[in-house]
Design a protein around this motif. Structure first.
Motif: not given
Ligand code: UDP
Length: 229
Positions: A70, A75, A79, A86, A90, A121-126, A166, A169, A176
């Motif tokens: 990421m 974000v 980051k 993490r 992923i 990134a706004n959640a759901g990135t994986r 996000k 979440e 989630d």
């Molecule tokens: N996120 C962030 N900083 C980080 C890690 C995650 O802002 O260092 C935010 C980002 O928007 C990400 C969300 O938290 O999409 C959710 O992260 P998660 O680990 O649940 O994975 P994701 O939903 O992206 O698959």
């Protein structure tokens, strides 16, 4: 407080806008972009190529290696750049989600490298990464049995919602559940769970993901058709 409506006005079973595109990285053997609203993933595939060091080669089948990152500017708060626990996790689950569709037995002694970059990134990135990666593998012309469609479901207050952002979440009590599905067979190649759910809620989440994965599959097919028509 009961969770009765979504902040962005979406229905509980409504995804954000989705879009796929292939051939976005010129130097890669295959590449793709996939977005859920403002979550944007880019995947680039390199290979199949000989696997080194040679002792890691398997004459019976090739190896898939996935890397997830990421990007710092993806974000609002900065980051820290580079790999962390993490991103390693992923990368690994991306590999597991994609392995069932790849005919790796056709690539003895070889490796296929997949690099997923999250540029917004706004959640759901994986899930966006998995959708983009399966498209990029198809773009690279690899032998595949299917594509892979992934999306996150959320469960809160006994309600099941799809493609949580996000804000959602971070709602207290939100569970989630990222899920990946092989659209032709309905096989599940990823199911993670961050929180608590009961059997009925999990069943409902799976049904909802199966339903919307048709839309994801259509967007993926459209992206491939646009390049190869
Ligand atoms: N996120 C962030 N900083 C980080 C890690 C995650 O802002 O260092 C935010 C980002 O928007 C990400 C969300 O938290 O999409 C959710 O992260 P998660 O680990 O649940 O994975 P994701 O939903 O992206 O698959």
């Amino acid at each position: 407080m009961a969770y009765t409506k979504r902040l962005d006005g979406r229905k509980f079973d409504e995804m954000r806008e989705i879009e796929g595109k292939v051939g976005v990285v010129k130097n890669a053997d295959g590449s793709a972009m996939f977005k859920f609203g403002d979550t944007v993933a880019i995947a680039a595939v390199y290979g199949p190529k000989d696997l080194y060091p040679r002792f890691m080669q398997n004459p019976k089948k090739g190896k898939l290696r996935c890397y997830y990152d990421m990007i710092s500017f993806s974000v609002n708060e900065r980051k820290r750049p580079g790999p962390d626990r993490r991103s390693n996790e992923i990368g690994l689950v991306t590999e597991k989600s994609l392995t069932p569709v790849l005919s790796l037995e056709n690539y003895p002694n070889a490796v296929v490298d997949v690099f997923v970059q999250i540029v917004q990134a706004n959640a759901g990135t994986r899930c966006a990464g998995i959708c983009a990666a399966s498209l990029a593998l198809a773009d690279a012309g690899l032998d595949m049995k299917d594509l892979v469609c992934a999306v996150s479901a959320g469960v809160v207050d006994g309600k099941v919602l799809i493609d949580i952002d996000k804000y959602e979440e971070d709602v207290e009590g939100m569970t989630d559940i990222p899920i990946a599905i092989l659209p032709r067979t309905g096989e599940v190649s990823l199911l993670q769970l961050d929180g608590k759910v009961n059997r009925e809620e999990l069943k409902e989440a799976l049904e909802l993901v199966k339903k919307v994965s048709k839309k994801i599959h259509n967007a993926q097919k459209k992206a491939l058709q646009e390049k190869f028509k």
